[in-house]
Design a protein around this motif. Structure first.
Motif, PDB file in Angstrom:
ATOM      1  N   UNK A 537       0.832  -1.205   0.000  1.00 13.97           N
ATOM      2  CA  UNK A 537       0.000   0.000   0.000  1.00 13.97           C
ATOM      3  C   UNK A 537       0.869   1.259   0.000  1.00 13.97           C
ATOM      4  N   UNK A 538       1.923   1.257   0.818  1.00 16.11           N
ATOM      5  CA  UNK A 538       2.825   2.422   0.873  1.00 16.11           C
ATOM      6  C   UNK A 538       3.476   2.674  -0.479  1.00 16.11           C
ATOM      7  N   UNK A 539       3.904   1.597  -1.156  1.00 15.56           N
ATOM      8  CA  UNK A 539       4.526   1.753  -2.475  1.00 15.56           C
ATOM      9  C   UNK A 539       3.544   2.368  -3.468  1.00 15.56           C
ATOM     10  N   UNK A 540       2.271   1.907  -3.432  1.00 13.64           N
ATOM     11  CA  UNK A 540       1.269   2.452  -4.347  1.00 13.64           C
ATOM     12  C   UNK A 540       0.982   3.920  -4.033  1.00 13.64           C
ATOM     13  N   UNK A 541       0.896   4.284  -2.745  1.00 13.17           N
ATOM     14  CA  UNK A 541       0.644   5.674  -2.364  1.00 13.17           C
ATOM     15  C   UNK A 541       1.810   6.579  -2.774  1.00 13.17           C
ATOM     16  N   UNK A 542       3.019   6.016  -2.685  1.00  8.67           N
ATOM     17  CA  UNK A 542       4.179   6.807  -3.116  1.00  8.67           C
ATOM     18  C   UNK A 542       4.148   7.016  -4.629  1.00  8.67           C
ATOM     19  N   UNK A 543       3.776   5.976  -5.384  1.00 11.56           N
ATOM     20  CA  UNK A 543       3.665   6.089  -6.837  1.00 11.56           C
ATOM     21  C   UNK A 543       2.611   7.122  -7.223  1.00 11.56           C
ATOM     22  N   UNK A 544       1.540   7.202  -6.427  1.00 11.95           N
ATOM     23  CA  UNK A 544       0.459   8.155  -6.702  1.00 11.95           C
ATOM     24  C   UNK A 544       0.821   9.578  -6.282  1.00 11.95           C
ATOM     25  N   UNK A 545       1.957   9.772  -5.640  1.00  9.55           N
ATOM     26  CA  UNK A 545       2.380  11.103  -5.219  1.00  9.55           C
ATOM     27  C   UNK A 545       1.791  11.552  -3.909  1.00  9.55           C
ATOM     28  N   UNK A 546       1.164  10.624  -3.188  1.00 10.44           N
ATOM     29  CA  UNK A 546       0.583  10.967  -1.886  1.00 10.44           C
ATOM     30  C   UNK A 546       1.654  10.948  -0.791  1.00 10.44           C
ATOM     31  N   UNK A 547       2.625  10.046  -0.920  1.00 13.61           N
ATOM     32  CA  UNK A 547       3.688   9.920   0.080  1.00 13.61           C
ATOM     33  C   UNK A 547       5.045  10.218  -0.540  1.00 13.61           C
ATOM     34  N   UNK A 548       5.990  10.518   0.325  1.00 17.12           N
ATOM     35  CA  UNK A 548       7.386  10.694  -0.066  1.00 17.12           C
ATOM     36  C   UNK A 548       8.224   9.733   0.775  1.00 17.12           C
ATOM     37  N   UNK A 549       9.424   9.381   0.318  1.00 19.43           N
ATOM     38  CA  UNK A 549      10.290   8.472   1.063  1.00 19.43           C
ATOM     39  C   UNK A 549      11.609   9.189   1.349  1.00 19.43           C
ATOM     40  N   UNK A 550      11.730   9.816   2.546  1.00 17.66           N
ATOM     41  CA  UNK A 550      12.951  10.559   2.876  1.00 17.66           C
ATOM     42  C   UNK A 550      14.153   9.651   3.131  1.00 17.66           C
ATOM     43  N   UNK A 551      13.912   8.382   3.495  1.00 16.70           N
ATOM     44  CA  UNK A 551      14.999   7.436   3.739  1.00 16.70           C
ATOM     45  C   UNK A 551      14.526   6.048   3.328  1.00 16.70           C
ATOM     46  N   UNK A 552      15.453   5.077   3.304  1.00 13.93           N
ATOM     47  CA  UNK A 552      15.112   3.724   2.863  1.00 13.93           C
ATOM     48  C   UNK A 552      14.038   3.121   3.769  1.00 13.93           C
ATOM     49  N   UNK A 553      12.936   2.650   3.128  1.00 14.80           N
ATOM     50  CA  UNK A 553      11.802   2.008   3.795  1.00 14.80           C
ATOM     51  C   UNK A 553      11.141   2.922   4.839  1.00 14.80           C
ATOM     52  N   UNK A 554      11.327   4.250   4.675  1.00 10.32           N
ATOM     53  CA  UNK A 554      10.726   5.237   5.585  1.00 10.32           C
ATOM     54  C   UNK A 554       9.832   6.170   4.763  1.00 10.32           C
ATOM     55  N   UNK A 555       8.654   6.459   5.253  1.00 14.70           N
ATOM     56  CA  UNK A 555       7.670   7.205   4.481  1.00 14.70           C
ATOM     57  C   UNK A 555       7.119   8.379   5.296  1.00 14.70           C
ATOM     58  N   UNK A 556       6.710   9.426   4.557  1.00 13.33           N
ATOM     59  CA  UNK A 556       6.085  10.601   5.165  1.00 13.33           C
ATOM     60  C   UNK A 556       5.124  11.197   4.153  1.00 13.33           C
ATOM     61  N   UNK A 557       4.274  12.126   4.591  1.00 12.25           N
ATOM     62  CA  UNK A 557       3.337  12.764   3.665  1.00 12.25           C
ATOM     63  C   UNK A 557       4.092  13.654   2.681  1.00 12.25           C
ATOM     64  N   UNK A 558       3.643  13.653   1.425  1.00 16.22           N
ATOM     65  CA  UNK A 558       4.247  14.511   0.413  1.00 16.22           C
ATOM     66  C   UNK A 558       3.968  15.984   0.741  1.00 16.22           C
ATOM     67  N   UNK A 559       4.871  16.853   0.318  1.00  9.81           N
ATOM     68  CA  UNK A 559       4.722  18.284   0.603  1.00  9.81           C
ATOM     69  C   UNK A 559       3.412  18.842   0.044  1.00  9.81           C
ATOM     70  N   UNK A 560       2.989  18.347  -1.104  1.00  8.72           N
ATOM     71  CA  UNK A 560       1.736  18.827  -1.704  1.00  8.72           C
ATOM     72  C   UNK A 560       0.556  18.482  -0.804  1.00  8.72           C
ATOM     73  N   UNK A 561       0.576  17.267  -0.219  1.00  5.41           N
ATOM     74  CA  UNK A 561      -0.502  16.846   0.671  1.00  5.41           C
ATOM     75  C   UNK A 561      -0.499  17.703   1.944  1.00  5.41           C
ATOM     76  N   UNK A 562       0.716  17.981   2.475  1.00  8.29           N
ATOM     77  CA  UNK A 562       0.809  18.845   3.654  1.00  8.29           C
ATOM     78  C   UNK A 562       0.258  20.238   3.367  1.00  8.29           C
ATOM     79  N   UNK A 563       0.560  20.757   2.175  1.00  5.48           N
ATOM     80  CA  UNK A 563       0.056  22.078   1.811  1.00  5.48           C
ATOM     81  C   UNK A 563      -1.464  22.077   1.719  1.00  5.48           C
TER      82      UNK A 563
END
Length: 572
Positions: A537-563
């Motif tokens: 699920x995380x990989x799909x959300x990252x592909x959709x631009x919803x999440x960003x991966x600041x480090x290996x196997x670590x995820x956070x909300x994309x800047x656009x979503x935060x805005x």
């Protein structure tokens, strides 16, 4: 049963021995994949060798006739349709085969490669798998079912038949009874995703087709979709739920027994010396075969007898018709000779010898006719009896099929109802544990979000630090913040591709908004799903631009979503 806890199957990328837990292998849900020649069948054979060496039985569904080499070192029952097998079996042997495997600890190679009729092979596997599932409900004995070319039974694109549905059922519910399953395929893109996402241990050998490497990216992570194509023979990425490390690069050892699946070369092929099984085991199975042959011979005998009866009836009907013609002619002649009055009256004088002769012939013909009609009647009664028996058996068969279909429909309804109850229970639990309604707030440039002002924070060097997410009482529900046209389509698509629900996707975003950045395992803990499912699920959300991966196997909300969250807070 052995008390051995682990089996050695290879070594890690840094040269350390790799051992796998026996109970997890026997009762878990495994998936081994890789293109032809990459080592997937070797890996399956290595696991089988180690389990057999430790004294654990298993049943291997061999679709290409390449596992009989295990008999070079281990006493196994090789059953199928070929003469090279220890015993030739059919669907009528299913219960006996399951009993031998589970109750008498006899390892079995079910070789389905030799059946000319695919429906017979499919029925045989289905009945044996069903017997294993039923018996394991009582025995609760760790046991592994290995299925080669699993995509043939549970394809992703085509319809799944009764056998495929049963294998999926075993993958979902067999573990609680002790029945595990290992599916093997060279094309993961062709395997139904429900089966792959249910697996709690996966082995990814070399894959090169784009459709297959995309599956790797969805299940593990996008970086592995490129790395998997560079693996050497026997190397694989191993992903398990029972270790802290999500993915390890492993070199599996070579199998010890004869490699019957190797591509034929120019050298002479020499079949190794194979271990034989007990004559008593083969004898019991042969008794079943002989009994079935006797039943088939009896059916053939009855059919031949019925055919003879029908021909005899036709002959009797012809003879009876001829007798009636002669009788009619005799009556006409007698009437002509006697004039008016009955033949019996005219015979009283005893003066006409010709008339008496004709009368006697008529009586004989009528008696013969009566005999023929009696025999014909008996024959018709016999036919009616046989037809009644056939109709009764046909009705019983149809009735059993309808009952089976009704039971299958009921099982599907119960499973769907249980899933609905589980979902409702999760929602109720979340509602009860929340003493206050929380909303998500995002920091940045003194934006007021909910009921609390959030300011930017910077480190001593002036660099903007990780945006902190806080909560305040009141306002919108946390998951409701991630609803609407601006994000619904991305969440639904990611959920469908990862076999998770959109509700789970929203809970993942809430967890990352509150506590992110987070690793995949930490996110899985917060939403109550397996790491394998959440990673996809995380990989799909990252592909959709919803999440960003600041480090290996670590995820956070994309800047656009935060805005977007900040804008929503300002609007409130």
């Amino acid at each position: 049963m052995s008390d051995q806890r682990e089996i050695l199957v290879g070594e890690t990328d840094d040269g350390q021995d790799l051992s796998l837990p026996v109970v997890e292998l026997l009762t878990g849900r495994g998936f081994v994949t890789g293109k032809s020649g990459s080592g997937k069948s070797n890996t399956a054979s290595v696991i089988a060798e180690e389990l057999l060496e430790a004294g654990f039985p298993l049943l291997i569904v061999d679709t290409d006739g390449e596992y009989y080499g295990l008999k070079e070192e281990y006493e196994m029952l090789h059953a199928g349709a070929d003469e090279e097998c220890d015993i030739q079996i059919g669907p009528e042997h299913a219960e006996q085969m399951a009993s031998l495997a589970l109750e008498e600890n006899v390892p079995v190679i079910l070789d389905v490669s030799g059946y000319l009729d695919e429906e017979v092979a499919d029925e045989l596997l289905r009945k044996i798998a069903r017997q294993l599932f039923v018996k394991e409900k009582k025995l609760k004995k760790p046991f592994l079912l290995v299925v080669e070319e699993v995509h043939e039974y549970i394809p992703e694109g085509g319809g799944v038949g009764e056998t495929g549905n049963l294998l999926i059922k075993i993958s979902k519910r067999g573990r609680k009874h002790g029945l595990g399953i290992l599916g093997i395929s060279q094309r993961p893109a062709d395997v139904k995703k429900d089966f792959i996402t249910q697996a709690n241990w996966l082995v990814w050998h070399r894959l090169t087709w784009d459709n297959d490497t995309k599956v790797v990216g969805r299940i593990i992570d996008t970086e592995y979709s490129e790395l998997v194509s560079d693996l050497n023979d026997g190397q694989a990425f191993v992903q398990t739920d029972w270790t802290e490390l999500d993915v390890r690069k492993i070199q599996f050892r070579r199998k010890r027994t004869f490699d019957a699946g190797a591509t034929p070369g120019l050298d002479d092929f020499e079949r190794p010396e194979l271990k034989s099984v007990s004559d008593a085991l083969v004898g019991d199975l042969q008794d079943i075969s002989e009994r079935k042959e006797r039943e088939e011979d009896r059916i053939l005998e009855l059919e031949n007898e019925l055919e003879k009866k029908e021909k005899r009836i036709e002959t009797l009907e012809d003879e009876l018709e001829s007798a009636r013609d002669v009788s009619s002619a005799a009556k006409q002649m007698a009437d002509a000779l006697t004039g008016t009055g009955s033949v019996q009256t005219q015979l009283g004088g005893g003066n006409d010898e010709e008339l008496r002769r004709l009368h006697d012939e008529l009586v004989d013909l009528e008696e013969e006719r009566d005999e023929l009609e009696a025999e014909l009647s008996d024959g018709k009664e016999r036919i009616e009896t046989l037809e009644t028996q056939l109709e009764s058996r046909t009705e019983a068969r149809d009735r059993l099929r309808e009952e089976n279909e009704r039971l299958r429909a009921r099982v599907r309804e119960l499973e769907a109802a249980r899933e609905d109850e589980r979902s409702e229970s999760e929602v109720e639990t979340e509602t009860e544990t929340e003493t206050e309604t929380e909303i998500v707030q995002a920091g940045g440039n003194d934006v007021e979000f909910g009921y609390t002002n959030v300011a930017d924070e910077s480190d001593e060097t002036g660099t903007e630090s990780q945006t902190e997410i806080t909560t305040a009482t009141g306002g919108s529900e946390p998951e409701e913040l991630f609803e609407g046209d601006w994000i619904d389509e991305d969440l639904t698509r990611a959920a469908d591709q990862s076999q998770c629900t959109a509700s789970t996707a929203r809970r993942v975003l809430v967890a990352l908004a509150r506590d992110g950045p987070l690793e995949a395992e930490a996110v899985a803990d917060r939403v109550g799903r397996s790491t394998v499912a959440v990673q996809g699920l995380l990989s799909e959300l990252r592909t959709a631009g919803v999440l960003d991966r600041p480090a290996e196997r670590t995820y956070t909300l994309d800047d656009v979503i935060l805005a977007k969250l900040n804008a929503m807070a300002t609007a409130e």
